[in-house]
Design an enzyme around this catalytic site. Sequence first.
Site, PDB file in Angstrom:
ATOM      1  N   SER A 167       3.654  -5.498  -0.332  1.00 20.39           N
ATOM      2  CA  SER A 167       2.319  -4.918  -0.525  1.00 20.39           C
ATOM      3  C   SER A 167       1.345  -5.965  -1.052  1.00 20.39           C
ATOM      4  CB  SER A 167       2.380  -3.761  -1.513  1.00 20.39           C
ATOM      5  OG  SER A 167       1.063  -3.464  -1.947  1.00 20.39           O
ATOM      6  N   HIS A 176       2.380  -4.560   4.009  1.00 23.10           N
ATOM      7  CA  HIS A 176       1.933  -3.248   3.514  1.00 23.10           C
ATOM      8  C   HIS A 176       0.512  -3.374   2.951  1.00 23.10           C
ATOM      9  CE1 HIS A 176       2.699   0.853   2.021  1.00 23.10           C
ATOM     10  NE2 HIS A 176       2.058   0.498   0.923  1.00 23.10           N
ATOM     11  N   ASP A 222      -2.563  -1.409   1.200  1.00 20.19           N
ATOM     12  CA  ASP A 222      -2.920  -0.218   0.425  1.00 20.19           C
ATOM     13  C   ASP A 222      -4.423  -0.022   0.364  1.00 20.19           C
ATOM     14  OD1 ASP A 222      -0.383   0.820  -0.579  1.00 20.19           O
ATOM     15  OD2 ASP A 222      -0.228  -1.084  -1.660  1.00 20.19           O
ATOM     16  N   MET A 257      -7.460   2.295  -0.920  1.00 22.18           N
ATOM     17  CA  MET A 257      -7.734   3.341  -1.920  1.00 22.18           C
ATOM     18  C   MET A 257      -9.226   3.629  -1.976  1.00 22.18           C
ATOM     19  SD  MET A 257      -5.457   1.894  -5.022  1.00 22.18           S
ATOM     20  CE  MET A 257      -3.765   1.392  -4.793  1.00 22.18           C
ATOM     21  N   HIS A 309      -1.355   1.933   4.495  1.00 22.67           N
ATOM     22  CA  HIS A 309      -1.114   3.113   3.659  1.00 22.67           C
ATOM     23  C   HIS A 309      -2.464   3.621   3.149  1.00 22.67           C
ATOM     24  CE1 HIS A 309       0.770   4.642  -0.408  1.00 22.67           C
ATOM     25  NE2 HIS A 309       0.329   5.629   0.342  1.00 22.67           N
ATOM     26  N   MET A 336      -4.560   5.745   1.019  1.00 24.08           N
ATOM     27  CA  MET A 336      -4.646   6.638  -0.142  1.00 24.08           C
ATOM     28  C   MET A 336      -6.092   7.086  -0.237  1.00 24.08           C
ATOM     29  SD  MET A 336      -2.135   4.553  -2.672  1.00 24.08           S
ATOM     30  CE  MET A 336      -2.275   3.078  -1.702  1.00 24.08           C
ATOM     31  N   MET A 350       6.503   8.343  -2.255  1.00 25.45           N
ATOM     32  CA  MET A 350       5.934   7.531  -3.340  1.00 25.45           C
ATOM     33  C   MET A 350       6.879   7.612  -4.534  1.00 25.45           C
ATOM     34  SD  MET A 350       3.204   5.984  -2.386  1.00 25.45           S
ATOM     35  CE  MET A 350       2.894   5.276  -4.005  1.00 25.45           C
ATOM     36  N   GLY A 378      -1.938   4.720  -6.671  1.00 23.03           N
ATOM     37  CA  GLY A 378      -3.186   4.283  -7.282  1.00 23.03           C
ATOM     38  C   GLY A 378      -3.154   2.885  -7.864  1.00 23.03           C
ATOM     39  N   GLY A 435      -0.624  -0.839  -8.566  1.00 25.16           N
ATOM     40  CA  GLY A 435       0.617  -1.594  -8.440  1.00 25.16           C
ATOM     41  C   GLY A 435       1.211  -1.808  -9.817  1.00 25.16           C
ATOM     42  N   GLY A 436       2.420  -2.337  -9.856  1.00 27.27           N
ATOM     43  CA  GLY A 436       3.027  -2.746 -11.119  1.00 27.27           C
ATOM     44  C   GLY A 436       3.510  -1.629 -12.026  1.00 27.27           C
ATOM     45  N   ASP A 482       7.847   3.367  -1.973  1.00 30.02           N
ATOM     46  CA  ASP A 482       6.722   2.545  -2.407  1.00 30.02           C
ATOM     47  C   ASP A 482       6.425   2.800  -3.879  1.00 30.02           C
ATOM     48  OD1 ASP A 482       4.356   1.164  -2.640  1.00 30.02           O
ATOM     49  OD2 ASP A 482       3.199   2.439  -1.276  1.00 30.02           O
ATOM     50  N   GLY A 483       6.572   1.743  -4.667  1.00 25.10           N
ATOM     51  CA  GLY A 483       6.218   1.807  -6.081  1.00 25.10           C
ATOM     52  C   GLY A 483       7.368   1.465  -7.001  1.00 25.10           C
ATOM     53  N   GLY A 484       7.233   0.361  -7.703  1.00 20.88           N
ATOM     54  CA  GLY A 484       8.204  -0.005  -8.731  1.00 20.88           C
ATOM     55  C   GLY A 484       9.554  -0.457  -8.213  1.00 20.88           C
ATOM     56  N   GLY A 494       5.497  -4.787  -4.075  1.00 17.71           N
ATOM     57  CA  GLY A 494       4.250  -5.453  -4.440  1.00 17.71           C
ATOM     58  C   GLY A 494       4.537  -6.578  -5.393  1.00 17.71           C
TER      59      GLY A 494
HETATM   60  C1  DX5 Z   1       0.639   2.085  -5.232  1.00 14.25           C
HETATM   61  C2  DX5 Z   1       0.714   1.376  -3.913  1.00 14.25           C
HETATM   62  C3  DX5 Z   1       1.878   0.465  -3.802  1.00 14.25           C
HETATM   63  C4  DX5 Z   1       1.896  -0.661  -4.787  1.00 14.25           C
HETATM   64  C5  DX5 Z   1       3.312  -1.130  -4.979  1.00 14.25           C
HETATM   65  O1  DX5 Z   1      -0.335   3.072  -5.166  1.00 14.25           O
HETATM   66  O2  DX5 Z   1       0.815   2.312  -2.849  1.00 14.25           O
HETATM   67  O3  DX5 Z   1       2.031  -0.035  -2.481  1.00 14.25           O
HETATM   68  O4  DX5 Z   1       1.106  -1.741  -4.391  1.00 14.25           O
HETATM   69  O5  DX5 Z   1       3.327  -2.126  -5.943  1.00 14.25           O
HETATM   70  P1  DX5 Z   1       4.571  -2.385  -6.888  1.00 14.25           P
HETATM   71  O6  DX5 Z   1       5.693  -2.777  -5.977  1.00 14.25           O
HETATM   72  O7  DX5 Z   1       4.100  -3.483  -7.750  1.00 14.25           O
HETATM   73  O8  DX5 Z   1       4.850  -1.109  -7.616  1.00 14.25           O
HETATM   74 ZN    ZN Z   2       1.433   1.639  -0.732  1.00 16.09          ZN
END
Ligand code: DX5
Ligand code: ZN
Length: 226
Positions: A8, A33, A35, A37, A66, A68, A137, A142, A144-145, A175-177, A197
């Site tokens: 991402s 990927h 994102d 938003m 993706h 959002m 998800m 919303g 990253g990290g 996706d996420g963490g 990400g």
């Molecule tokens: C969150 C995004 C993710 C995010 C993942 O809303 O959809 O794609 O960038 O980042 P990490 O891997 O750092 O959680």
């Molecule tokens: Zn994403």
Amino acid sequence: MHYILSPSILAADFSKLGEEIEKADMAGAEYIHIDVMDGIFVPSISFGMPVIQSIRKVTQKFFDVHLMIQEPERYIEEFIACGADGITIHQEACKPLRKTLELIRAKGLRAGVSISPKTPADQLLPVLDLADMFLIMTVEPGFGGQKYMDSCTEKIRELREMLGSRGLHTDIQVDGGITRDNLHIVLEAGANVIVTGSSVFRGDITDNTVYFQKRLEAFEQSQTNR
Ligand code: DX5
Ligand code: ZN
């Protein structure tokens, strides 16, 4: 089942975005990927079409977009025009869900549907046959990290079973963490498209991509040998 890494770019350094994408590409990532938003469906605003159009010049890899955003049906044509290969929309944000998925597919793209952590997997039942990928998800969308939500593991398993019992082998993205430490958990639960990400773009992008790519290849191999 084929296992795919989708780094991402939200976690990339935007002052050298092209360069960082090239590193992930050269190191073997199959997807990128992206994102998007809107500040309404999620609290933050990331980037949109002009950025996607620019980075389209640096890589041939699959653009896994993706969205959002609220009412994504308003922008499908625009995201196709700027270079998306696959578009994922949120079940919670799109009323004409079936119609929008059909539109994405009719344009020759891969269609994805995502659900946020609070949305149960059975909300996907009406569109089970209309998507090429489902995105579970594993953090609140919303930012990253964030930390992986353990409560989502069961949902991945449940969805893999829902699909399997209907003879469907649809991709499940997470996706996420996702980190080196919890990757095995999502793979074993049934996910096969892995968004990373921070785990790829923080630190050495090449080393990180190679690491995840190798782990996915090894897992794929272990599944075929079973
Ligand atoms: C969150 C995004 C993710 C995010 C993942 O809303 O959809 O794609 O960038 O980042 P990490 O891997 O750092 O959680
Ligand atoms: Zn994403």
